[in-house]
Design an enzyme around this catalytic site. Structure first.
Site, PDB file in Angstrom:
ATOM      1  CG  ASP A 128      -4.698   4.749   7.629  1.00 15.65           C
ATOM      2  OD1 ASP A 128      -4.016   5.230   8.084  1.00 15.65           O
ATOM      3  OD2 ASP A 128      -4.533   3.693   7.126  1.00 15.65           O
TER       4      ASP A 128
ATOM      5  CG  HIS B  95      -1.668   3.007   4.898  1.00 15.61           C
ATOM      6  ND1 HIS B  95      -2.747   3.206   5.543  1.00 15.61           N
ATOM      7  CD2 HIS B  95      -1.415   2.748   4.239  1.00 15.61           C
ATOM      8  CE1 HIS B  95      -2.967   1.152   5.365  1.00 15.61           C
ATOM      9  NE2 HIS B  95      -2.178   1.158   4.256  1.00 15.61           N
TER      10      HIS B  95
ATOM     11  CB  SER C 268      -0.884   0.192   1.378  1.00 10.84           C
ATOM     12  OG  SER C 268      -0.113   0.135   1.958  1.00 10.84           O
TER      13      SER C 268
END
Length: 340
Positions: free
Chosen positions: A236, A239, A75
């Site tokens: 979040d 990230h 990610s």
């Protein structure tokens, strides 16, 4: 045991040692498991949207065949946490490379959110079909959070880098970030997360250098500045935000551009000798780089010899991160060259 010895043992798969868990009692293990569950719930409850647009296409203008730039990994390579393609590391780097090279750059994003190192195999298969000139790999965080055996993680990364380099692709690997800065993780799990991620980063560096690539430490890009500045995290708190990805891309750009021969020598002038160029055995180089943001490690020779009494030689460099094109400039760079 020194950090270099630990890194070497991780990279060769001789032993892992549990990262400190072997010394923990049942009560401490229960606390750690509870902290891990709590952190996971906080991250998953953030309602973070899906992956941003891939941004695949051609950036910049100029004569000649476009440079093919492949981005592989998890990610962090995808850019999860931002909403515009122009805010992702792949697009930021493609636009910057096009400007430096004065040639178009074709971006191919193959990274997958949630990927672990063993899943690089499929990504490399796809990358080889594109015949990339240079590939960036950002991987490792999910291996740490899933407690994947480091020997397994490192083996898959080494194999992927070797396959790419043998096909003529220049490879730069952004090593595992320092997960000890993630806010939802409480102590003492945070301390262990930092230790695990730095050990994996050191092991990754050894494997990458031995396979013919270069590594760049991302440890403290997600480190002190992230720990102090909430703006560098996405919603979040795990990230990076757009600003966080830009910081990581700026650290990676000099090494990626240098593999293509387009990094200007003038950009490195004025840096202290120690910062610019240090040669050490690869295990020691890896241990040192793991905790120092932006440190590039690549194979080198000393007096014509690739290997010394303590193993292969490696060169460490730390370059000044440049200013990158803004997301708006990156979008304009994509518009400058018709796709397809």
């Amino acid at each position: 045991m020194t950090r270099a010895t630990t890194a070497w043992r991780l990279a060769t798969g001789a032993a892992y040692g549990g990262g400190g868990l072997g010394l923990a009692g049942a009560g401490m293990l229960a606390v750690l498991r509870q902290q891990a569950r709590s952190a996971r719930r906080r991250v998953q409850s953030s309602n973070l949207r899906g992956d941003p647009p891939s941004g695949e296409g051609v950036y910049g203008r100029g004569r000649g065949r476009p440079i093919v730039f492949a981005v592989l990994g998890d990610s962090s390579a995808v850019g999860l946490g931002v909403h515009r393609a122009a805010q992702t590391p792949g697009v930021l780097l493609a636009a910057a490379l096009a400007e430096l090279a004065e040639r178009p750059v074709r971006l191919v994003r193959l990274a997958v959110s949630g990927a672990k190192s063993w899943q690089l195999d499929e990504q490399v298969d796809k990358a080889l079909l594109e015949h990339p000139d240079v590939a960036l790999i950002m991987i490792g965080a999910n291996d740490v959070t899933s407690r994947t055996a480091p020997a397994i993680s490192v083996r898959h990364l080494r194999d992927g880098v070797r396959r790419l380099t043998e096909a003529g692709t220049q490879v730069v690997v952004g090593t595992c970030p320092d997960l000890g800065t993630v806010r939802p993780i409480a102590q003492p799990l945070r301390w262990l997360a930092r230790r695990w991620s730095r050990q994996l980063a050191a092991a990754q560096t050894i494997a990458v250098v031995e396979a013919g690539g270069r590594s760049v430490s991302l440890g403290s890009v997600l480190g002190p500045s992230f720990a102090e500045d909430r703006d560098l995290f996405s919603i979040d708190e795990f990230h990076p935000s757009a600003a966080g990805y830009a910081a990581a891309a700026a650290v990676l750009l000099p090494s990626i551009a240098d593999t293509l021969g387009v990094w200007p020598a003038a950009a490195d002038r004025g840096l202290r000798n120690l910062r610019r160029d240090t040669v050490r055995p690869v295990a020691r180089a890896a241990a040192r780089a793991a905790g120092r943001t932006g440190t590039e490690v690549q194979a080198t020779a000393v007096r014509g010899q690739d290997t010394g009494p303590r193993g292969p030689w490696a060169r460490l460099r730390r370059r000044r991160p440049p200013d990158l094109p803004t997301p708006e400039q990156a979008e304009r760079a994509a518009e400058a060259t018709p796709l397809g």
